[in-house]
Design an enzyme around this catalytic site. Sequence first.
Site, PDB file in Angstrom:
ATOM      1  N   HIS A  58      31.428  -7.160  23.429  1.00 17.16           N
ATOM      2  CA  HIS A  58      32.288  -7.380  24.586  1.00 17.16           C
ATOM      3  C   HIS A  58      33.685  -7.803  24.153  1.00 17.16           C
ATOM      4  O   HIS A  58      34.692  -7.353  24.726  1.00 17.16           O
ATOM      5  CB  HIS A  58      31.667  -8.454  25.483  1.00 17.16           C
ATOM      6  N   GLU A  61      35.532  -4.765  23.118  1.00 15.61           N
ATOM      7  CA  GLU A  61      35.980  -3.981  24.278  1.00 15.61           C
ATOM      8  C   GLU A  61      37.336  -4.481  24.768  1.00 15.61           C
ATOM      9  O   GLU A  61      38.233  -3.696  25.096  1.00 15.61           O
ATOM     10  CB  GLU A  61      34.926  -4.081  25.378  1.00 15.61           C
ATOM     11  N   HIS A  62      37.524  -5.801  24.814  1.00 22.07           N
ATOM     12  CA  HIS A  62      38.813  -6.374  25.192  1.00 22.07           C
ATOM     13  C   HIS A  62      39.887  -6.042  24.160  1.00 22.07           C
ATOM     14  O   HIS A  62      40.992  -5.640  24.499  1.00 22.07           O
ATOM     15  CB  HIS A  62      38.702  -7.899  25.289  1.00 22.07           C
ATOM     16  N   GLU A 138      36.783 -15.894  30.688  1.00 21.93           N
ATOM     17  CA  GLU A 138      35.785 -15.095  31.400  1.00 21.93           C
ATOM     18  C   GLU A 138      34.429 -15.795  31.411  1.00 21.93           C
ATOM     19  O   GLU A 138      33.710 -15.769  32.414  1.00 21.93           O
ATOM     20  CB  GLU A 138      35.668 -13.712  30.743  1.00 21.93           C
TER      21      GLU A 138
END
Length: 432
Positions: A58, A61-62, A138
């Site tokens: 994840h 992905e950022h 997040e």
Amino acid sequence: MTQLLDLDEVGGRVERTELPGGLRVLTETMPGVLSATLGIWVGVGSRDEPPAVAGSSHFLEHLLFKGTATRSALEIATAMDAVGGEMNAFTAKEHTCYYANVLASDLPLAVTLLSDLVTEARNTAEDLESERTVVLEEIAMRDDEPSDAVHDLFSETLFGDTPLGRSVLGTVESIEGLSRDDVDGWYRSRYAVPSVVVTAAGRVDHQQVLDLVTAAFADRLGGDTRPAPLRTGEHEAVHKPARAAGLIARKTEQTHLLLGTPAMGRLDARRYAGAVLDAAVGGGMSSRLFQEIREKRGLVYSVGSALSHYAGVGAFSVYAGCAKKRVPEVLRLVREELDRVAAEGITAEEVARSRGQLKGGVVLGLEDTGSRMSRLGKSELSYGEYLPVREVLARLDAVDEAQVREVAAELFGQDSCLAVVGPYRESDLDRL
């Protein structure tokens, strides 16, 4: 070699080509639209991560949106905004997807930008530090939303300290501990062409997409490498809850609950009967749980069930949110209904209604290019085959009462686990 996988009035013209190096390209042509959605799928997700680098898929992905060898983050964003397109990404347990929705005439730009992100990311130490804060925010946002936090807690309670049990986001500790070498090493080792699937749907031409993708991935398409094998997950299958209950103690107005059990994996033929069961038990306003707990008694605002599938294993769960004083009654009603369905199954009328609900959802879910693009990617990465829409509808039509009763007896006849977010102590859980 290019294969024609489907051509009918429900699905568009679906074609698949496997390029040298193992890269797979699937398209669905929809002549009646003016747009196109492109997705680049990588067969890596949080299920692949060891604990020390939890959340790295994840995080990556950022990070890929921070810039490439030829484009800055601003240049990437400006190019997409200039044509009115949308570009984003998401990470799941077993895959990561980068996608763009554009006018069909701007498909070449979408292929160029997304392929650049996936193949030429810089992953600098400076970018990693700035994005680390974003990812930590997040996680904090997830923690501040009890209805989100309870789902991660349920996975942890059901699957334990395993890759499936850990959050896609990772933990504060794992994210703070990630180094540039950790994340870039994950990128270099995992973002290999045999694990990549490119899908496009909309006003697209298969040969045009092939030409664009071949040019974009040119230096990575050598050799006769086969695509990465289909994930089976058999060695990771979990057959009983890791623990009976999990708690996040929080001073909330509502208590958020998830009660559930392990379920069948996504390649299990019984998944269609499972879907019918899920719809009848808690899949809509006419479902048993909604009618019994909300409509008749007014105990909750939200209640429903979900059936999730992974490679080798799945999960069935019931969610409810209510005031603390109503929790015992809500849980009693949920358990009684699941026990009743396990013993008796569901009626022929419920089977027919649930089949209709699912079939309508399948067809209505194909009204936009993004959903069709996503269906192509998941079919290739998760199932290793493309099922025409008419075949999916036929499999749902074939589900009968006996099949649903058998699945219900298996799912609801085993030990369950409970995840709770609310004003409780650990000692309180024994009474729930």
